[in-house]
Motif scaffolding. Structure first.
Motif, PDB file in Angstrom:
ATOM      1  N   LYS A  81     -11.857  23.742  76.030  1.00  0.00           N
ATOM      2  CA  LYS A  81     -12.175  23.972  77.434  1.00  0.00           C
ATOM      3  C   LYS A  81     -11.860  22.741  78.243  1.00  0.00           C
ATOM      4  O   LYS A  81     -11.298  22.802  79.326  1.00  0.00           O
ATOM      5  CB  LYS A  81     -13.670  24.275  77.560  1.00  0.00           C
ATOM      6  N   GLU A  82     -12.243  21.600  77.670  1.00  0.00           N
ATOM      7  CA  GLU A  82     -12.167  20.353  78.427  1.00  0.00           C
ATOM      8  C   GLU A  82     -12.139  19.195  77.436  1.00  0.00           C
ATOM      9  O   GLU A  82     -12.791  19.255  76.399  1.00  0.00           O
ATOM     10  CB  GLU A  82     -13.435  20.249  79.282  1.00  0.00           C
ATOM     11  N   ARG A 105     -14.614  25.375  72.733  1.00  0.00           N
ATOM     12  CA  ARG A 105     -13.304  25.977  72.475  1.00  0.00           C
ATOM     13  C   ARG A 105     -12.782  26.801  73.650  1.00  0.00           C
ATOM     14  O   ARG A 105     -13.554  27.238  74.506  1.00  0.00           O
ATOM     15  CB  ARG A 105     -13.411  26.876  71.250  1.00  0.00           C
ATOM     16  N   SER A 106     -11.483  27.022  73.628  1.00  0.00           N
ATOM     17  CA  SER A 106     -10.892  27.907  74.634  1.00  0.00           C
ATOM     18  C   SER A 106     -10.810  29.325  74.063  1.00  0.00           C
ATOM     19  O   SER A 106     -11.102  29.543  72.886  1.00  0.00           O
ATOM     20  CB  SER A 106      -9.492  27.433  74.998  1.00  0.00           C
ATOM     21  N   LYS A 107     -10.340  30.251  74.904  1.00  0.00           N
ATOM     22  CA  LYS A 107     -10.307  31.667  74.485  1.00  0.00           C
ATOM     23  C   LYS A 107      -9.232  31.949  73.448  1.00  0.00           C
ATOM     24  O   LYS A 107      -9.313  32.945  72.726  1.00  0.00           O
ATOM     25  CB  LYS A 107     -10.098  32.560  75.713  1.00  0.00           C
TER      26      LYS A 107
END
Ligand code: TXA
Ligand code: MG
Length: 347
Positions: A81-82, A105-107
């Motif tokens: 995410k960042e 985490r990201s998607k």
């Protein structure tokens, strides 16, 4: 399944041989490969079906998440995410190397990688074969250690062969790994950076970069519930019962000698995990040396293979000398405590 073994020289990588491994990853298969810590069992980290095969080959519980391995630093960007400021500093200082960082985490990261958690573990290994395999595959590679779940992690291709023959299509034999213990797992997803698993990058080194870093209490205690899912299972386990002795080294030697006598009277075959400095102090037992007390990195490098060798000797009980918990000693003691299933004898 037929398992192919490819011998690749890390100092002079045969591109054609490596391409065979790239093809297996591309086709959704599993490849065991060397890293600077231990051998990993890799699959395309964005392909759920390929990752499922890892869990099956290892017999790994499905609630234990995997590390994504990348080959260049920017590859982390779409996976999280960042990236916090401290994450950036650590990446700059310790990658490539034995430091795994955990971030939100990201998607695009499949649930199966993170075992449903909202965080993901990522590292960039410092090994030419690992880096080339990831880079040519052009995806992050999900890879746990390439051992059967519960067994010591593999530090030689032979260990992988023992555990994975017939279970995966391809093993890259790239010689012995370097560090010999798995990477440090550092959780950066909360306010206070926390070491969940000690490893090649030490607490002391991390403290120099961030004074607020802490070590999870479960690292050297058998009674506290670990935050890292993988740390709650029995690990690195020899077939034999193992006792770990801690305290002053002369007291350890005396106590182990008493235990040798006691166990031999019970008709047991006894194995000792000793060090260069102490190996001549024991009789009537099979004495294996993992390394030198003066150079704990040699103990780290040989610890898992010593456990596997004692298994081969078919000893009934292993009596192991503890060492200091400074620097890499913390990671060594963490693995020994787990191998001994918490059976620690302080003398
Ligand atoms: O050196 C290493 O880290 C090796 C090589 C192959 O890179 N890999 C390795 O992977 O040791 P594995 O799966 O055997 O151990 C990964 C550890 C486990 O204890 C797991 O629970 C923890 O990292 N882990 C992974 N993702 C996590 C997450 N999102 N949150 C907390 N712990 C996580
Ligand atoms: Mg493992």
């Amino acid at each position: 399944m037929k398992t192919k073994i490819l011998k690749i020289n890390p100092d002079n990588i045969d591109k054609e041989l490596l391409n065979e491994a790239v093809k297996v990853i591309g086709d959704g298969g599993n490849v065991a490969f060397p890293t600077e810590t231990v051998y990993g069992l890799g699959a395309n980290g964005l392909n759920e079906d390929a990752i499922k095969k890892i869990y099956i080959a290892k017999g790994r519980p499905s609630d234990n998440p995997l590390i994504l391995h990348i080959s260049h630093k920017d590859q982390i960007i779409p996976l999280v995410k960042e990236i916090s400021e401290i994450a950036n500093i650590l990446i700059g200082k310790f990658w490539p190397g034995p430091l795994t960082i955990i971030l939100k985490r990201s998607k695009i990261v499949p649930d199966i990688v993170t075992a449903g958690l909202d965080t993901v573990a990522i590292r960039m290994p410092d090994h030419p074969i690992a880096l080339e395999l990831i880079s040519k595959s052009n995806v992050p590679i999900a890879a746990p250690s390439a051992n059967t779940s519960g067994k010591p992690s593999p530090t030689k291709a032979n260990h992988v062969i023992q555990d994975m023959m017939g279970r995966i299509p391809l093993i890259i034999d790239g010689g012995n790994t370097g560090v010999g213990l798995e990477s440090t797992v550092l959780d950066l997803s909360t306010n206070i950076p926390r070491i969940l698993r000690p490893g090649g990058v030490t607490f002391e080194e991390l403290k120099k970069v961030m004074s607020n870093v802490v070590q999870d209490e479960s690292i050297i205690s058998k009674d506290i519930k670990p935050k890292s899912p993988g740390q709650k299972y029995r690990h690195y386990a020899p077939k034999a019962e193992m006792l770990l002795f801690t305290g002053d080294i002369q007291d350890i030697i005396n106590k182990i000698n008493t235990e040798i006598e006691k166990n031999i009277l019970q008709g047991k075959k006894v194995g000792i995990m000793a060090t260069e400095e102490t190996k001549d102090k024991y009789n009537k037992a099979i004495v294996l040396v993992s390394g030198s007390r003066k150079k704990p990195e040699t103990i780290a490098a040989n610890l898992f293979s010593t456990i596997r060798e004692l298994d081969k000797e078919e000893v009934d009980i292993i009596l192991a000398e503890g060492i200091y918990t400074d620097d890499i000693g913390m990671a060594i003691m963490n693995r020994m405590i787990k191998a001994a299933d918490g059976k620690i004898i302080s003398v």
